[in-house]
Design a protein around this motif. Structure first.
Motif, mmCIF file in Angstrom:
data_model
loop_
_atom_site.group_PDB
_atom_site.id
_atom_site.type_symbol
_atom_site.label_atom_id
_atom_site.label_comp_id
_atom_site.label_asym_id
_atom_site.label_seq_id
_atom_site.Cartn_x
_atom_site.Cartn_y
_atom_site.Cartn_z
ATOM 1 N N ASP A 88 0.805 -1.220 0.000
ATOM 2 C CA ASP A 88 0.000 0.000 0.000
ATOM 3 C C ASP A 88 0.840 1.272 0.000
ATOM 4 O OD1 ASP A 88 -2.768 -1.173 0.359
ATOM 5 O OD2 ASP A 88 -1.739 -2.059 2.078
ATOM 6 N N LEU A 89 2.074 1.190 0.512
ATOM 7 C CA LEU A 89 2.884 2.389 0.656
ATOM 8 C C LEU A 89 4.362 2.065 0.507
ATOM 9 C CD1 LEU A 89 3.312 5.409 1.624
ATOM 10 C CD2 LEU A 89 3.460 4.456 3.950
ATOM 11 N N LEU A 90 5.058 2.895 -0.235
ATOM 12 C CA LEU A 90 6.518 2.937 -0.211
ATOM 13 C C LEU A 90 6.922 4.302 0.325
ATOM 14 C CD1 LEU A 90 9.495 2.270 -0.931
ATOM 15 C CD2 LEU A 90 8.997 3.142 -3.246
ATOM 16 N N PHE A 91 7.694 4.312 1.423
ATOM 17 C CA PHE A 91 8.345 5.538 1.850
ATOM 18 C C PHE A 91 9.781 5.444 1.386
ATOM 19 C CE2 PHE A 91 10.335 8.186 5.409
ATOM 20 C CZ PHE A 91 10.113 9.373 4.724
ATOM 21 N N ASN A 92 10.083 6.165 0.325
ATOM 22 C CA ASN A 92 11.369 6.135 -0.360
ATOM 23 C C ASN A 92 12.315 7.088 0.369
ATOM 24 O OD1 ASN A 92 12.689 4.910 -2.484
ATOM 25 N ND2 ASN A 92 11.482 5.897 -4.078
ATOM 26 N N ASN A 93 13.033 6.569 1.346
ATOM 27 C CA ASN A 93 13.726 7.422 2.299
ATOM 28 C C ASN A 93 15.243 7.266 2.300
ATOM 29 O OD1 ASN A 93 14.024 8.902 5.051
ATOM 30 N ND2 ASN A 93 14.767 6.828 5.499
ATOM 31 N N ALA A 94 15.755 6.132 1.877
ATOM 32 C CA ALA A 94 17.195 5.880 1.976
ATOM 33 C C ALA A 94 17.989 6.961 1.255
ATOM 34 C CB ALA A 94 17.536 4.512 1.405
ATOM 35 N N GLY A 95 19.038 7.444 1.909
ATOM 36 C CA GLY A 95 19.847 8.481 1.279
ATOM 37 C C GLY A 95 21.127 8.739 2.046
ATOM 38 N N THR A 96 22.035 9.464 1.408
ATOM 39 C CA THR A 96 23.309 9.818 2.032
ATOM 40 C C THR A 96 23.707 11.221 1.618
ATOM 41 O OG1 THR A 96 25.638 9.187 2.246
ATOM 42 C CG2 THR A 96 24.617 8.781 0.115
ATOM 43 N N PHE A 97 24.367 11.936 2.531
ATOM 44 C CA PHE A 97 24.915 13.249 2.203
ATOM 45 C C PHE A 97 26.163 13.128 1.332
ATOM 46 C CE2 PHE A 97 23.065 15.040 6.348
ATOM 47 C CZ PHE A 97 22.008 15.645 5.681
ATOM 48 N N GLY A 98 26.892 12.032 1.491
ATOM 49 C CA GLY A 98 28.199 11.941 0.863
ATOM 50 C C GLY A 98 29.221 12.720 1.676
ATOM 51 N N PRO A 99 30.423 12.891 1.149
ATOM 52 C CA PRO A 99 31.453 13.615 1.896
ATOM 53 C C PRO A 99 31.058 15.084 2.060
ATOM 54 C CG PRO A 99 32.181 13.181 -0.349
ATOM 55 C CD PRO A 99 30.904 12.424 -0.165
ATOM 56 N N GLY A 100 31.016 15.543 3.289
ATOM 57 C CA GLY A 100 30.576 16.907 3.558
ATOM 58 C C GLY A 100 31.701 17.918 3.419
ATOM 59 N N GLY A 101 31.333 19.100 2.973
ATOM 60 C CA GLY A 101 32.291 20.203 2.953
ATOM 61 C C GLY A 101 33.350 20.131 1.890
ATOM 62 N N VAL A 102 33.162 19.292 0.863
ATOM 63 C CA VAL A 102 34.171 19.140 -0.181
ATOM 64 C C VAL A 102 33.851 20.095 -1.330
ATOM 65 C CG1 VAL A 102 35.223 17.551 -1.831
ATOM 66 C CG2 VAL A 102 34.516 16.726 0.426
ATOM 67 N N PRO A 103 34.800 20.936 -1.728
ATOM 68 C CA PRO A 103 34.555 21.824 -2.866
ATOM 69 C C PRO A 103 34.299 21.029 -4.140
ATOM 70 C CG PRO A 103 36.516 22.501 -1.649
ATOM 71 C CD PRO A 103 36.119 21.154 -1.118
ATOM 72 N N VAL A 104 33.564 21.627 -5.065
ATOM 73 C CA VAL A 104 33.210 20.950 -6.313
ATOM 74 C C VAL A 104 34.445 20.396 -7.013
ATOM 75 C CG1 VAL A 104 32.243 21.280 -8.622
ATOM 76 C CG2 VAL A 104 31.159 22.370 -6.653
ATOM 77 N N GLU A 105 35.498 21.196 -7.085
ATOM 78 C CA GLU A 105 36.672 20.794 -7.851
ATOM 79 C C GLU A 105 37.451 19.648 -7.200
ATOM 80 O OE1 GLU A 105 38.014 24.312 -5.249
ATOM 81 O OE2 GLU A 105 36.195 23.633 -6.305
ATOM 82 N N GLU A 106 37.140 19.351 -5.938
ATOM 83 C CA GLU A 106 37.853 18.282 -5.234
ATOM 84 C C GLU A 106 36.993 17.033 -5.020
ATOM 85 O OE1 GLU A 106 39.538 19.773 -1.616
ATOM 86 O OE2 GLU A 106 40.425 21.527 -2.594
ATOM 87 N N LEU A 107 35.722 17.088 -5.395
ATOM 88 C CA LEU A 107 34.837 15.937 -5.197
ATOM 89 C C LEU A 107 35.202 14.836 -6.182
ATOM 90 C CD1 LEU A 107 32.266 14.933 -3.656
ATOM 91 C CD2 LEU A 107 30.959 15.717 -5.644
ATOM 92 N N SER A 108 35.490 13.658 -5.670
ATOM 93 C CA SER A 108 35.865 12.557 -6.549
ATOM 94 C C SER A 108 34.632 12.018 -7.283
ATOM 95 C CB SER A 108 36.511 11.427 -5.748
ATOM 96 O OG SER A 108 35.551 10.761 -4.952
ATOM 97 N N TYR A 109 34.887 11.443 -8.432
ATOM 98 C CA TYR A 109 33.778 10.856 -9.190
ATOM 99 C C TYR A 109 33.156 9.693 -8.429
ATOM 100 C CZ TYR A 109 31.128 8.678 -12.953
ATOM 101 O OH TYR A 109 30.125 8.119 -13.702
ATOM 102 N N ASP A 110 33.981 8.915 -7.721
ATOM 103 C CA ASP A 110 33.444 7.801 -6.938
ATOM 104 C C ASP A 110 32.489 8.309 -5.865
ATOM 105 O OD1 ASP A 110 34.777 5.899 -8.402
ATOM 106 O OD2 ASP A 110 36.414 5.651 -6.959
ATOM 107 N N ALA A 111 32.841 9.414 -5.208
ATOM 108 C CA ALA A 111 31.960 9.981 -4.190
ATOM 109 C C ALA A 111 30.658 10.476 -4.821
ATOM 110 C CB ALA A 111 32.666 11.117 -3.455
ATOM 111 N N TRP A 112 30.778 11.160 -5.957
ATOM 112 C CA TRP A 112 29.591 11.619 -6.684
ATOM 113 C C TRP A 112 28.676 10.447 -7.030
ATOM 114 C CZ3 TRP A 112 26.977 15.834 -8.682
ATOM 115 C CH2 TRP A 112 26.100 15.580 -9.747
ATOM 116 N N ARG A 113 29.276 9.388 -7.573
ATOM 117 C CA ARG A 113 28.483 8.228 -8.002
ATOM 118 C C ARG A 113 27.799 7.549 -6.829
ATOM 119 N NH1 ARG A 113 30.390 3.812 -12.390
ATOM 120 N NH2 ARG A 113 28.362 2.950 -11.882
ATOM 121 N N HIS A 114 28.472 7.482 -5.692
ATOM 122 C CA HIS A 114 27.874 6.844 -4.526
ATOM 123 C C HIS A 114 26.604 7.585 -4.098
ATOM 124 C CE1 HIS A 114 27.373 4.822 -0.715
ATOM 125 N NE2 HIS A 114 27.467 5.972 -0.076
ATOM 126 N N VAL A 115 26.655 8.906 -4.091
ATOM 127 C CA VAL A 115 25.478 9.695 -3.702
ATOM 128 C C VAL A 115 24.365 9.525 -4.733
ATOM 129 C CG1 VAL A 115 24.604 12.015 -3.226
ATOM 130 C CG2 VAL A 115 26.875 11.343 -2.416
#
Length: 257
Positions: A88-115
């Motif tokens: 009757d219901l799906l609460f689609n809640n699972a999630g992650t912030f990923g690495p916090g405080g990382v500037p765009v230019e330093e965010l790894s592709y693996d970290a991006w993909r994980h999120v």
């Protein structure tokens, strides 16, 4: 009207992802205590068992699930339907912030993909599985509630992956809502700001603001979010709360940045 009255003699059936902590745990416990049967999905079986123990004497099913893995999602919904016969219901809640405080230019592709894999691809896989079941079951239909975020509206500094996925969830919600109409599948989204959970514990010590300062932010009880989700879940089939925002009253959202 409680859930049993709304559904007749049977208990209504929900899947809650990310049910081992935080918002997912609060929502799962709220539903269980109000008579729902709930499949608890998450990557840590021990944490899911702890969630079930918070609502003793209720009907909980623990299913270890990584929502980013299609085979896990398939197994989750198969186990739910095998146990309860429908959904009757799906609460689609699972999630992650990923690495916090990382500037765009330093965010790894693996970290991006994980999120992206968790927040967006996982939400899609679960919604697709729920949609298929709700379309084919008798009586037809059901409800999907996606956990968006305040970040579905405005970003925090250095949160590009999380913010991108939460904006994408809004598009997923709208598209699923439209496509679900012929089959009685209602789809809505709850956008949450600063609920007190493990993921937001750093709010009390200070978080980066748009002007570069670090400030403590107010939080609210996750139980208030859970009651809102249950209200959305127990609306009659002909009514849908398309989008709702629940936030700590004094948090920096209106006027953020």
């Amino acid at each position: 009207m409680d859930s049993k009255e709304a559904a007749g003699d049977r208990s209504r059936v929900a899947v809650v992802t990310g049910a081992g902590s935080g918002i997912g745990r609060a929502v799962a416990v709220e539903l269980l205590r109000k008579g729902w049967s709930v499949a608890l999905a998450g990557r840590r079986p021990g944490a899911l068992e702890e969630t079930a123990a918070l609502a003793p004497g209720t009907d909980a099913l623990v299913v270890r699930t990584d929502v980013a893995r299609q085979e896990d999602v398939t197994a989750l919904f198969a186990a739910t339907v095998e146990r309860y016969g429908r959904l009757d219901l799906l609460f689609n809640n699972a999630g992650t912030f990923g690495p916090g405080g990382v500037p765009v230019e330093e965010l790894s592709y693996d970290a991006w993909r994980h999120v992206v894999d968790t927040n967006l691809n996982g939400a899609f896989l679960c919604a697709q599985a729920a949609y298929r079941q709700m379309k084919e079951q008798d009586p037809q239909g059901g409800r999907i509630i996606n956990n968006g975020s305040i970040s579905a509206h405005v970003p925090r500094p250095r949160s590009v992956a999380y913010t991108a996925t939460k904006h994408a969830l809004t598009g997923l919600t709208k598209s699923l809502s439209l496509d679900g109409r012929p089959y009685g599948i209602a789809v809505g989204q709850i956008d949450i700001g600063n609920a007190a959970t493990e993921m937001t514990a750093k709010m009390s010590s200070g978080v980066l603001q748009a002007d570069g300062s670090v400030a403590r932010e107010p939080v609210m009880d996750a139980a208030d979010v859970a009651r809102t989700v249950r209200h959305m879940a127990e609306l009659p089939p002909e009514a849908n709360l398309q989008f709702v925002t629940v936030l700590a009253t004094a948090m920096p959202f209106i006027g953020r940045g």
